[in-house]
Design a protein around this motif. Structure first.
Motif, short mmCIF file in Angstrom:
data_model
loop_
_atom_site.label_atom_id
_atom_site.label_comp_id
_atom_site.label_asym_id
_atom_site.label_seq_id
_atom_site.Cartn_x
_atom_site.Cartn_y
_atom_site.Cartn_z
N ARG A 1 98.30 39.63 17.00
CA ARG A 1 97.43 39.02 16.29
C ARG A 1 97.75 38.00 15.69
NH1 ARG A 1 97.87 39.91 11.00
NH2 ARG A 1 98.92 41.97 10.29
N ASN A 2 96.71 36.84 15.40
CA ASN A 2 97.26 35.79 14.50
C ASN A 2 97.80 36.31 13.02
OD1 ASN A 2 96.71 33.69 16.26
ND2 ASN A 2 94.61 33.28 15.60
N LEU A 3 99.08 35.48 13.05
CA LEU A 3 99.76 35.93 11.48
C LEU A 3 98.95 35.11 10.49
CD1 LEU A 3 103.35 35.42 12.43
CD2 LEU A 3 102.35 37.56 12.28
N PHE A 4 98.24 34.06 10.76
CA PHE A 4 97.58 33.52 9.66
C PHE A 4 96.22 33.30 10.07
CE2 PHE A 4 99.73 30.43 12.18
CZ PHE A 4 98.89 29.67 12.43
N THR A 5 95.13 33.34 9.23
CA THR A 5 93.84 32.92 9.32
C THR A 5 93.06 31.76 8.76
OG1 THR A 5 93.01 34.46 7.60
CG2 THR A 5 93.09 35.44 9.66
N ASP B 1 90.36 26.21 4.27
CA ASP B 1 89.38 26.47 5.49
C ASP B 1 90.18 27.19 6.56
OD1 ASP B 1 87.33 26.06 7.25
OD2 ASP B 1 87.48 23.89 7.49
N LYS B 2 89.41 27.73 7.76
CA LYS B 2 89.93 28.52 8.68
C LYS B 2 91.08 27.59 9.62
CE LYS B 2 86.13 31.92 9.45
NZ LYS B 2 85.32 32.40 10.50
N PHE C 1 97.96 30.59 5.33
CA PHE C 1 97.79 31.95 4.70
C PHE C 1 97.41 33.01 5.49
CE2 PHE C 1 97.06 28.27 2.04
CZ PHE C 1 98.10 28.33 0.75
N THR C 2 97.65 34.28 5.09
CA THR C 2 96.97 35.35 6.12
C THR C 2 95.77 35.82 5.82
OG1 THR C 2 97.94 36.79 4.24
CG2 THR C 2 99.47 36.59 6.28
N ALA D 1 94.94 32.24 -0.05
CA ALA D 1 95.03 31.01 -0.32
C ALA D 1 94.18 30.66 -1.52
CB ALA D 1 94.31 30.34 0.75
N LYS D 2 93.29 31.27 -2.03
CA LYS D 2 92.73 31.02 -3.30
C LYS D 2 93.61 31.36 -4.65
CE LYS D 2 88.30 31.76 -4.34
NZ LYS D 2 87.00 32.50 -4.06
N SER D 3 94.29 32.29 -4.37
CA SER D 3 95.21 32.81 -5.30
C SER D 3 96.34 31.83 -5.74
CB SER D 3 96.22 34.17 -4.91
OG SER D 3 97.02 34.40 -5.89
#
Length: 454
Positions: A275-279, A297-298, A309-310, A315-317
């Motif tokens: 799967r993608n490591l990051f979204t 953003d995605k 970021f995963t 990302a917000k953190s």
């Protein structure tokens, strides 16, 4: 299991040479577990040029054991092993000749580090042991003596195992393991594994890699695989005949090798798990007032992110921490939607970029500092992390913002000399997964040593 050896001979006519010195190191792919080193009385004259080359003369060998006296020990230490040597064809021919004189048929599978080096470290000026060791920064002493050359070959072979991303060396070794050791007794497999960071490979009974994983504790992770009751885990348990592993020391190296080797080997049980490591990703843009804005953003392969970021929450953190670290505006990083000022402005923790009170160039400089810290675009650097033992370090090479590969070094000059550094590095693909792994690891490990290179 490998028996890494070097032999010195008398020289002379083909198949009339005799052994003057032999060194054998039994190596399990990670460490030396047995060794045998001995001078040997060849019962024949040593050629003068050989005496000059090795320093071994007839006086030194007068009281040394004859070959028939050491033959049993050689058979024992090489039993169920693949013979590894630099120019293996020569060493194996000499050994078989000596055993033939005793009326004994000596037969082993062989691996040549010259041929392996040509495949895994192409483009070297020379593949002689001395010159190759020098170009790779491998220390070598007692050149043209069996023990010195054998130790150097062990170090070279260890490097070649690490560079073998297709795992053809290990898969061949599994095929020659004694069949009684291949019985899929899962507890026996677990007992042989270490509690260390690294990559592990699950093999079918014909040696094929059917699953690749990484863990900070290989033994515990394999135990989880073997005790899990899901249908996928049970299917894996039925097909596993052996587990091999590679210590990496560094979690960053383990993550990068796992990602690369799954893509190269396409193991049966990894396919469904890819799967993608990051979204999500962090992007920047300038608003109508000239202020640099940040936006989560995605992840979009068509756009160049600052970092990835995963998930959205991580990302917000990251942005909350960055607002505090770089004194950024909550509104301009997308954390406080507002038509007026942000919350931090009301408590005097924002300089007013949100309502154009702060000069945009001053604010943008701080945003640029964040971008420079978390993006390695156009940078030349080496990320230094733990090695496989206390004297070793790992190195991840980035040139012009492109991930080039990774390797290990013991001596500082191996990374200070760019040519030697490039030789010890195992080349890897610079893809989005690798970039995410490196950026995420650097972000999480703030004390990581990073060396800028010219």
């Amino acid at each position: 299991m490998y028996a890494i050896l070097d032999i010195e001979t008398t020289g002379g006519k083909y198949n009339e040479e005799g052994i003057t010195e032999i060194a054998i190191y039994k190596f399990d792919g990670h460490q030396i577990i047995d060794q045998f080193i001995s001078l040997v009385n060849p019962e024949r004259e040593i050629q003068p040029f050989v005496v000059n080359l090795t320093g071994i003369n007839s006086n030194m060998l007068r009281t040394a054991p004859k070959f028939y006296e050491v033959a049993k020990r050689i058979v024992e230490i090489t039993d169920d092993c693949i013979l590894v040597a630099h120019n293996a064809q020569f060493d194996y021919r000499i050994l078989r000749t000596e055993f033939k004189r005793l009326g004994f048929g000596f037969k082993r599978k062989t691996l040549c580090t010259v041929e392996l080096a040509k495949k895994l470290i192409p483009g070297q000026d020379s593949y002689s042991l001395g010159k190759l060791a020098r170009s790779l920064g491998i220390p070598i002493s007692d050149r043209h003596r069996a023990n010195g050359d054998a130790i150097a070959t062990v170090k070279l072979f260890k490097m070649l195992l690490s560079k073998d991303l297709e795992k053809f060396i290990v898969q061949d070794a599994i095929k020659v393991e004694p069949k009684n050791q291949m019985a899929p007794n899962l507890k026996q497999i677990i007992d042989k594994l270490p509690n260390t960071t690294g990559i592990y490979y699950m093999h079918s009974d014909n040696g094929d890699v059917i699953y690749i994983g990484k863990s900070k504790n290989i033994k515990n992770r394999i135990s989880q695989h073997f005790t899990n009751t899901s249908s996928k885990s049970k299917k894996l348990q039925r097909q596993v005949a052996a587990v091999t592993y590679e210590r990496t020391g560094s979690e960053l190296v383990a993550l990068l090798k796992e990602s690369e080797e799954i893509k190269r080997n396409k193991p049966l049980f990894n396919r469904a798990l890819r799967r993608n490591l990051f979204t999500h990703a962090l992007y920047s843009f300038k608003d109508a007032n000239g202020y640099l804005n940040l936006q989560i953003d995605k992840a979009d392969g068509r756009k160049k992110p600052i970092t990835t970021f995963t998930n959205r929450q991580s990302a917000k953190s990251f942005l909350f921490n960055s607002v505090e670290e770089f004194n950024l505006c909550q509104k301009l990083v997308g954390l406080y939607p507002s038509k007026t000022s942000c919350f931090n402005y009301s408590i005097k923790q924002c300089n007013g970029a949100c309502i154009q009170e702060e000069i945009e160039s001053d604010y943008n400089t701080r945003v640029q500092s964040l971008i420079s810290k978390h993006s390695y675009d156009n940078q030349n650097m080496v990320v230094i992390d733990r090695g496989r033992d206390i004297e070793e370090r790992s190195a991840v090479l980035i040139e012009n913002g492109i991930f080039k590969g990774l390797g290990y070094f013991n001596l500082n000059y191996q990374i200070n000399n760019v040519e030697v550094l490039r030789s010890i590095i195992t080349p890897m693909e610079n893809n989005r997964d690798a970039q995410h792994i490196i950026q995420n690891y650097i972000r999480r490990n703030k004390k990581l040593k990073i060396i800028k290179i010219d």
